[in-house]
Motif scaffolding. Structure first.
Motif, short mmCIF file in Angstrom:
data_model
loop_
_atom_site.label_atom_id
_atom_site.label_comp_id
_atom_site.label_asym_id
_atom_site.label_seq_id
_atom_site.Cartn_x
_atom_site.Cartn_y
_atom_site.Cartn_z
N UNK A 11 0.80 -1.22 0.00
CA UNK A 11 0.00 0.00 0.00
C UNK A 11 0.83 1.27 0.00
N UNK A 12 2.13 1.16 -0.30
CA UNK A 12 3.02 2.31 -0.30
C UNK A 12 3.78 2.41 -1.62
N UNK A 13 4.23 3.60 -1.93
CA UNK A 13 5.07 3.83 -3.10
C UNK A 13 6.09 4.89 -2.76
N UNK A 14 7.10 5.03 -3.61
CA UNK A 14 8.09 6.06 -3.35
C UNK A 14 8.99 6.31 -4.55
N UNK A 15 9.57 7.49 -4.55
CA UNK A 15 10.56 7.91 -5.55
C UNK A 15 11.79 8.33 -4.76
N UNK B 223 14.49 -9.57 8.56
CA UNK B 223 15.43 -8.45 8.41
C UNK B 223 15.03 -7.51 7.27
N UNK B 224 14.15 -7.97 6.36
CA UNK B 224 13.70 -7.10 5.27
C UNK B 224 12.92 -5.90 5.78
N UNK B 225 12.36 -6.00 6.99
CA UNK B 225 11.55 -4.94 7.57
C UNK B 225 12.36 -3.97 8.43
N UNK B 226 13.61 -4.27 8.67
CA UNK B 226 14.40 -3.46 9.60
C UNK B 226 14.96 -2.20 8.94
N UNK B 227 14.94 -1.11 9.71
CA UNK B 227 15.58 0.12 9.29
C UNK B 227 14.72 1.10 8.54
N UNK B 228 13.48 0.78 8.30
CA UNK B 228 12.58 1.71 7.62
C UNK B 228 11.98 2.71 8.59
N UNK B 229 11.17 3.60 8.06
CA UNK B 229 10.49 4.57 8.91
C UNK B 229 9.45 3.86 9.77
N UNK B 230 9.45 4.11 11.07
CA UNK B 230 8.43 3.50 11.93
C UNK B 230 7.00 3.83 11.47
N UNK B 231 6.79 5.05 10.98
CA UNK B 231 5.45 5.44 10.52
C UNK B 231 5.01 4.59 9.32
N UNK C 43 6.17 10.98 2.34
CA UNK C 43 5.29 11.88 3.09
C UNK C 43 4.99 11.36 4.49
N UNK C 44 5.57 10.25 4.86
CA UNK C 44 5.35 9.69 6.21
C UNK C 44 6.36 10.24 7.19
#
Length: 180
Positions: free
Chosen positions: A8-12, A143-151, A179-180
């Motif tokens: 449900x997310x996207x990014x540039x 480990x794929x989930x580690x280090x991203x924005x908590x939001x 934008x998070x």
């Protein structure tokens, strides 16, 4: 920069120094690409065709903020359930991937479906990574989930509280990671 883009997310993102992970959770369609001069990486995790065109328009607006459009995009679509999955689910999500490809091509961009990275009769999980090169590995890896924005991770947790077939239009709206 470490980035974890979930369902449900996207990014540039600027390519230089990017450490990107796109872990799959539920049946998702991944989009990974770059602009013509390869200075930006774009990615998205689509999980429904509800509000799809609106979400793709939002995704393109994010590209435009960074100085390029779909016309300058070269993308690969991966993941989702293939035609063989009709035995375990009613509507293969690979169809969402083809809708995304058609949207990108209609806007003048280049897009194609990965011919090997999608589920068939047996479910598979495809996790995209980018660190100076793009690669996909299968299976579930915490480990794929580690280090991203908590939001971003919290937004993902809320999104997966429903199955995509339970979404109402407001549930299907995707979020720009930046934008998070």
């Amino acid at each position: 920069m470490r980035v974890v883009v979930c369902q449900g997310q996207f990014g540039v993102f600027k390519e230089e120094g990017l450490d990107l992970s796109m872990p799959a959770i539920q049946t998702c369609i991944g989009v990974f690409g770059h602009n013509i001069d390869k200075s930006y990486i774009v990615c998205a995790h689509f999980d429904t065709d509800l509000m799809l065109e609106e979400n793709l328009d939002k995704f393109e607006r994010s590209m435009m903020k960074n100085g390029f459009t779909m016309r300058e995009l070269s993308a690969v679509i991966f993941g989702g359930d293939g035609e063989m999955s009709r035995l375990r689910c009613s509507k293969p999500s690979v169809g969402i991937g083809y809708k995304i490809i058609n949207y990108i091509r209609k806007k003048g961009g280049k897009a194609g479906y990965s011919d090997k990275n999608y589920s068939g009769l047996v479910p598979q999980t495809f996790n995209l990574h980018y660190r100076n090169r793009f690669f996909i590995r299968t299976g579930e890896h915490s480990e794929d989930f580690k280090g991203g924005k908590p939001a971003a991770l919290e937004k993902c947790r809320k999104r997966i509280s429903l199955r995509p077939d339970q979404y109402r239009p407001k549930d299907a709206i995707m979020t720009d990671y930046n934008e998070l």
